[in-house]
Structure formats: C-alpha cells, structure tokens
Design a protein around this motif. Sequence first.
Motif, PDB file in Angstrom:
ATOM      1  N   PRO A  51     -90.384-110.759  62.422  1.00 25.21           N
ATOM      2  CA  PRO A  51     -89.026-110.349  62.017  1.00 25.21           C
ATOM      3  C   PRO A  51     -87.999-110.787  62.890  1.00 25.21           C
ATOM      4  O   PRO A  51     -88.171-110.835  64.023  1.00 25.21           O
ATOM      5  CB  PRO A  51     -89.470-108.899  62.117  1.00 25.21           C
ATOM      6  N   GLU A  52     -86.836-111.510  62.321  1.00 26.71           N
ATOM      7  CA  GLU A  52     -85.756-111.933  63.070  1.00 26.71           C
ATOM      8  C   GLU A  52     -85.199-110.986  63.902  1.00 26.71           C
ATOM      9  O   GLU A  52     -85.269-109.968  63.668  1.00 26.71           O
ATOM     10  CB  GLU A  52     -84.728-112.471  61.861  1.00 26.71           C
ATOM     11  N   HIS A  53     -84.834-111.619  65.218  1.00 28.87           N
ATOM     12  CA  HIS A  53     -84.070-110.810  66.096  1.00 28.87           C
ATOM     13  C   HIS A  53     -84.962-109.563  66.657  1.00 28.87           C
ATOM     14  O   HIS A  53     -84.388-108.575  66.996  1.00 28.87           O
ATOM     15  CB  HIS A  53     -82.738-110.422  65.860  1.00 28.87           C
ATOM     16  N   THR A  54     -86.346-109.748  66.620  1.00 34.67           N
ATOM     17  CA  THR A  54     -87.089-108.913  67.215  1.00 34.67           C
ATOM     18  C   THR A  54     -87.920-109.517  68.411  1.00 34.67           C
ATOM     19  O   THR A  54     -87.860-110.793  68.569  1.00 34.67           O
ATOM     20  CB  THR A  54     -88.244-108.185  66.410  1.00 34.67           C
ATOM     21  N   TRP A  55     -88.359-108.543  69.339  1.00 32.38           N
ATOM     22  CA  TRP A  55     -89.191-109.082  70.517  1.00 32.38           C
ATOM     23  C   TRP A  55     -90.382-110.148  70.029  1.00 32.38           C
ATOM     24  O   TRP A  55     -90.607-111.272  70.629  1.00 32.38           O
ATOM     25  CB  TRP A  55     -89.881-108.090  71.247  1.00 32.38           C
ATOM     26  N   PRO A  56     -91.093-109.821  69.021  1.00 29.24           N
ATOM     27  CA  PRO A  56     -92.083-110.786  68.477  1.00 29.24           C
ATOM     28  C   PRO A  56     -91.532-112.342  68.392  1.00 29.24           C
ATOM     29  O   PRO A  56     -91.863-113.373  68.478  1.00 29.24           O
ATOM     30  CB  PRO A  56     -92.680-110.258  67.229  1.00 29.24           C
ATOM     31  N   ALA A 127     -98.298-105.008  63.788  1.00 27.55           N
ATOM     32  CA  ALA A 127     -97.706-104.923  65.186  1.00 27.55           C
ATOM     33  C   ALA A 127     -96.121-105.094  64.879  1.00 27.55           C
ATOM     34  O   ALA A 127     -95.188-104.565  65.537  1.00 27.55           O
ATOM     35  CB  ALA A 127     -98.046-105.928  66.219  1.00 27.55           C
ATOM     36  N   TYR A 128     -95.585-105.638  63.662  1.00 28.79           N
ATOM     37  CA  TYR A 128     -94.358-105.798  63.353  1.00 28.79           C
ATOM     38  C   TYR A 128     -93.725-104.555  62.845  1.00 28.79           C
ATOM     39  O   TYR A 128     -92.432-104.339  62.914  1.00 28.79           O
ATOM     40  CB  TYR A 128     -94.044-106.887  62.429  1.00 28.79           C
ATOM     41  N   ALA A 129     -94.520-103.875  62.353  1.00 25.53           N
ATOM     42  CA  ALA A 129     -93.808-102.259  61.637  1.00 25.53           C
ATOM     43  C   ALA A 129     -93.276-101.557  62.915  1.00 25.53           C
ATOM     44  O   ALA A 129     -93.785-101.524  64.017  1.00 25.53           O
ATOM     45  CB  ALA A 129     -94.913-101.657  61.121  1.00 25.53           C
ATOM     46  N   ASP A 130     -92.284-101.078  62.592  1.00 24.48           N
ATOM     47  CA  ASP A 130     -91.329-100.199  63.337  1.00 24.48           C
ATOM     48  C   ASP A 130     -90.730-100.897  64.772  1.00 24.48           C
ATOM     49  O   ASP A 130     -90.126-100.334  65.472  1.00 24.48           O
ATOM     50  CB  ASP A 130     -92.402 -99.098  64.253  1.00 24.48           C
ATOM     51  N   ALA A 131     -90.437-102.243  64.475  1.00 20.92           N
ATOM     52  CA  ALA A 131     -89.871-102.740  65.469  1.00 20.92           C
ATOM     53  C   ALA A 131     -88.442-102.553  65.500  1.00 20.92           C
ATOM     54  O   ALA A 131     -87.837-102.126  64.584  1.00 20.92           O
ATOM     55  CB  ALA A 131     -89.972-104.429  65.316  1.00 20.92           C
ATOM     56  N   GLU A 132     -87.863-102.512  66.841  1.00 18.88           N
ATOM     57  CA  GLU A 132     -86.426-101.965  66.908  1.00 18.88           C
ATOM     58  C   GLU A 132     -85.458-103.040  66.950  1.00 18.88           C
ATOM     59  O   GLU A 132     -85.502-104.299  67.234  1.00 18.88           O
ATOM     60  CB  GLU A 132     -86.347-101.156  68.140  1.00 18.88           C
ATOM     61  N   LEU A 133     -84.244-102.504  66.254  1.00 19.32           N
ATOM     62  CA  LEU A 133     -83.132-103.682  66.691  1.00 19.32           C
ATOM     63  C   LEU A 133     -82.656-103.572  68.166  1.00 19.32           C
ATOM     64  O   LEU A 133     -82.980-102.693  68.993  1.00 19.32           O
ATOM     65  CB  LEU A 133     -81.830-102.928  65.969  1.00 19.32           C
ATOM     66  N   LEU A 134     -82.252-104.692  68.725  1.00 12.48           N
ATOM     67  CA  LEU A 134     -82.430-104.786  70.066  1.00 12.48           C
ATOM     68  C   LEU A 134     -80.797-105.101  70.391  1.00 12.48           C
ATOM     69  O   LEU A 134     -79.942-105.491  69.500  1.00 12.48           O
ATOM     70  CB  LEU A 134     -82.746-106.122  70.237  1.00 12.48           C
ATOM     71  N   THR A 135     -80.365-104.874  71.593  1.00  6.86           N
ATOM     72  CA  THR A 135     -78.944-104.906  72.013  1.00  6.86           C
ATOM     73  C   THR A 135     -78.928-106.338  73.033  1.00  6.86           C
ATOM     74  O   THR A 135     -79.936-106.832  73.472  1.00  6.86           O
ATOM     75  CB  THR A 135     -78.564-103.726  72.961  1.00  6.86           C
ATOM     76  N   LEU A 136     -77.731-106.808  72.825  1.00  9.89           N
ATOM     77  CA  LEU A 136     -77.543-107.751  73.978  1.00  9.89           C
ATOM     78  C   LEU A 136     -77.930-107.707  75.357  1.00  9.89           C
ATOM     79  O   LEU A 136     -78.869-108.566  75.809  1.00  9.89           O
ATOM     80  CB  LEU A 136     -76.271-108.578  74.008  1.00  9.89           C
ATOM     81  N   ASP A 137     -77.647-106.509  75.939  1.00 10.75           N
ATOM     82  CA  ASP A 137     -78.172-106.299  76.912  1.00 10.75           C
ATOM     83  C   ASP A 137     -79.705-106.053  77.354  1.00 10.75           C
ATOM     84  O   ASP A 137     -80.307-106.390  78.275  1.00 10.75           O
ATOM     85  CB  ASP A 137     -77.583-104.883  77.573  1.00 10.75           C
ATOM     86  N   GLU A 138     -80.460-105.709  76.389  1.00 11.15           N
ATOM     87  CA  GLU A 138     -81.867-105.825  76.378  1.00 11.15           C
ATOM     88  C   GLU A 138     -82.326-106.977  76.500  1.00 11.15           C
ATOM     89  O   GLU A 138     -83.275-107.271  77.245  1.00 11.15           O
ATOM     90  CB  GLU A 138     -82.392-104.769  75.199  1.00 11.15           C
ATOM     91  N   VAL A 139     -81.977-107.857  75.699  1.00 18.98           N
ATOM     92  CA  VAL A 139     -82.495-109.225  75.647  1.00 18.98           C
ATOM     93  C   VAL A 139     -82.247-109.895  76.991  1.00 18.98           C
ATOM     94  O   VAL A 139     -83.157-110.562  77.687  1.00 18.98           O
ATOM     95  CB  VAL A 139     -81.790-110.119  74.505  1.00 18.98           C
ATOM     96  N   ILE A 140     -80.936-109.678  77.604  1.00 16.63           N
ATOM     97  CA  ILE A 140     -80.582-110.534  78.688  1.00 16.63           C
ATOM     98  C   ILE A 140     -81.558-109.854  79.797  1.00 16.63           C
ATOM     99  O   ILE A 140     -82.069-110.174  80.916  1.00 16.63           O
ATOM    100  CB  ILE A 140     -79.280-110.408  79.188  1.00 16.63           C
ATOM    101  N   ASP A 141     -81.738-108.456  79.807  1.00  5.80           N
ATOM    102  CA  ASP A 141     -82.541-107.689  80.781  1.00  5.80           C
ATOM    103  C   ASP A 141     -83.869-108.348  80.783  1.00  5.80           C
ATOM    104  O   ASP A 141     -84.521-108.246  81.948  1.00  5.80           O
ATOM    105  CB  ASP A 141     -82.639-106.206  80.535  1.00  5.80           C
ATOM    106  N   ARG A 142     -84.542-108.682  79.722  1.00  2.26           N
ATOM    107  CA  ARG A 142     -85.740-109.078  79.743  1.00  2.26           C
ATOM    108  C   ARG A 142     -85.997-110.476  80.004  1.00  2.26           C
ATOM    109  O   ARG A 142     -86.905-110.991  80.800  1.00  2.26           O
ATOM    110  CB  ARG A 142     -86.357-108.810  78.335  1.00  2.26           C
ATOM    111  N   TYR A 143     -85.153-111.333  79.542  1.00  2.00           N
ATOM    112  CA  TYR A 143     -85.257-112.723  79.889  1.00  2.00           C
ATOM    113  C   TYR A 143     -84.242-113.434  81.158  1.00  2.00           C
ATOM    114  O   TYR A 143     -84.616-114.268  81.359  1.00  2.00           O
ATOM    115  CB  TYR A 143     -85.025-113.447  78.742  1.00  2.00           C
ATOM    116  N   GLY A 144     -83.294-112.641  81.366  1.00  2.00           N
ATOM    117  CA  GLY A 144     -82.200-113.258  82.414  1.00  2.00           C
ATOM    118  C   GLY A 144     -81.729-114.678  82.261  1.00  2.00           C
ATOM    119  O   GLY A 144     -81.485-114.911  80.954  1.00  2.00           O
TER     120      GLY A 144
END
Length: 307
Positions: A51-56, A127-144
């Motif tokens: 699913p686009e724009h999700t962690w997977p 595992a894709y079911a119930d994936a959340e929408l993400l914020t920019l802050d969350e993505v940056i916090d994870r990957y820096g």
Amino acid sequence: MNLAPRLPLAASLALGLAAPIVAQADALEQQLTELQDFQVIAHRGASGHAPEHTWPAYEQARAMGADYLELDLHMSADGELVVIHDDTLERTTDGKGKVQDFALAELKALDAGSWFNAAHPERADDAYADAELLTLDEVIDRYGDDVRYYIETKSPDRHPELQRALVETLEEQGLVDAGAVIIQSFSQDSLRQIHELNADIPLVQLVWYSPAEDGDGLVEWTGVTPAPAEIDDADFQAIADYAVGIGPNVTYEGEDVIDAGFVEQAHANDLLVHPYTINNQDEMRRLIGWGVDGMFTNFPDRLNEVL
C-alpha cells in the motif's frame, strides 16, 4: 543552487571556518553530483508491491535499492503534514471526505492498507490490513538522513502555510544540510516560495502534457510551459532559474507527448529530467536510451533489474 564556491579544507580551517560548514557544503554538493547519475525514485514507496505511503511500501523500496523515497504531502485540519497522495480519503483508506477536513487523530484511525489487498489480490498480505496514514515527522523520525526524500507539495493553494511548515521541518531535522531532500510540485508558485525560503533545496518542476480541449495540439496542465513542440530554450531557462530538474509525463493515453529531443533540450539548459511513472521494463529501457536522469516507478526492483 546558491552554493558559494568552496575553499579547500585546510584553507577553510586557516580562516577559522567551522568544520560543520564545510561538511554541510560537501553534503549538498555531493547530492548534486550524485544527481548527475541515474536515480531510482520509489513512487509512493514500492507502491506496486505494498500500500502506497505505508511502512511496508517504504521498507520494500529501501530493500530494493531505491535512491529516493517519494512522499506526497497534504495538511490535516490541525496543521500536521500528512503523507497521502489524494486530497480525498476514499481511494486509499476506509474514510470519506477531504484530508484537510480531519484532525490527525481522526486520520490515524483509518485503515490505509486493506484497499491494496482488495485491489491487488496477487500481492495481498494480511500484514497490510490496518496500516496507518503516516506523518512527515514519523517518516523522518524513522529514517533520518539514512535515506533521501523526494517530496511533492500537494494542493498548495489550499494550504498556503504548507511550504513554510515543510521547509522549517526539513531545516530543523538537518535534512537540507545533509543533502537528503528534493522537493517537487506541479505548482510553480509553491516551488518559488520554497526557493525563497531556502535556496539550497533542489527543486523539480512537474509538468503534465495532454490534448487541448479543442483538440488542437497539447497543453501543459498549469501553463508552466508551452506544448512540447513549441518549447524553446527560454522556457527551460525560466524553470532553471529556481529548479534543478523537470519531471514530465511521457505519454497520454498511450501516445507520446515528449521525445528524446525534449530530454536533450532540457539537458542543454542544465535541467535534469525525471519522468513519471514508469513501470514497464521496455519503457524503462526506451527512456534510458533517451538519456533521462532517473525515473519514478512503483517497482524499484524492476528498474534496478534493467539498470
């Protein structure tokens, strides 16, 4: 890019310049240098596989060797930068309505993954079911700055504050200095605003060519350029005043809207060319033959196989 000429490191230290300034210039210049090589841009992550724009989608894109993760940004009702392509919720969540009408907590409660399993049963994963929408802050916090981001400002006319909020976030997180971000938009005004806020951020002008309503030739969606057949150097130079590249569609309903000459002319005016969204390997090979500098794809693995 308004980067001042660099002194050699020894001369910089002799003049009392701080080492972090040298490192910053090095990182920005390194990014620009690497952009001269071919870039694999994971369109909404590896969105052909998850699913686009999700962690997977992002994790698979990284595993597949993508050079950039593409993120689309909208603003929530409470001013948070949310990573989602559409300005409405129906296509990629179980919600209804406009993104801008909901607070982040409401958006977070939506299922942003199950639609993919229904639409692509051959690639479905529980595992894709119930994936959340993400914020920019969350993505940056994870990957820096371990990854590079290719961020698109969506609907900037509805969110005039989006540009400043985005630039401030990138600066606070050190991503501009790290040479870890490109910003793209169909909105020339959005890109010009960002350029005024921070001229070090590489920008890419998106364009969309399609038939004119009267059927007489092609037009560009927002009027940034004339039709490809009518573009001259001055049109490309107007973009080069604030951007390092141009991102065109290649076809419209199966018919080419640009050609190798478009790429050559863009290059002659110091613009990179990053077409979107290319998922067929024969088309990838054709565009590589044209000399494009990278491309957006839902399948980074396919593109890396071709490369």
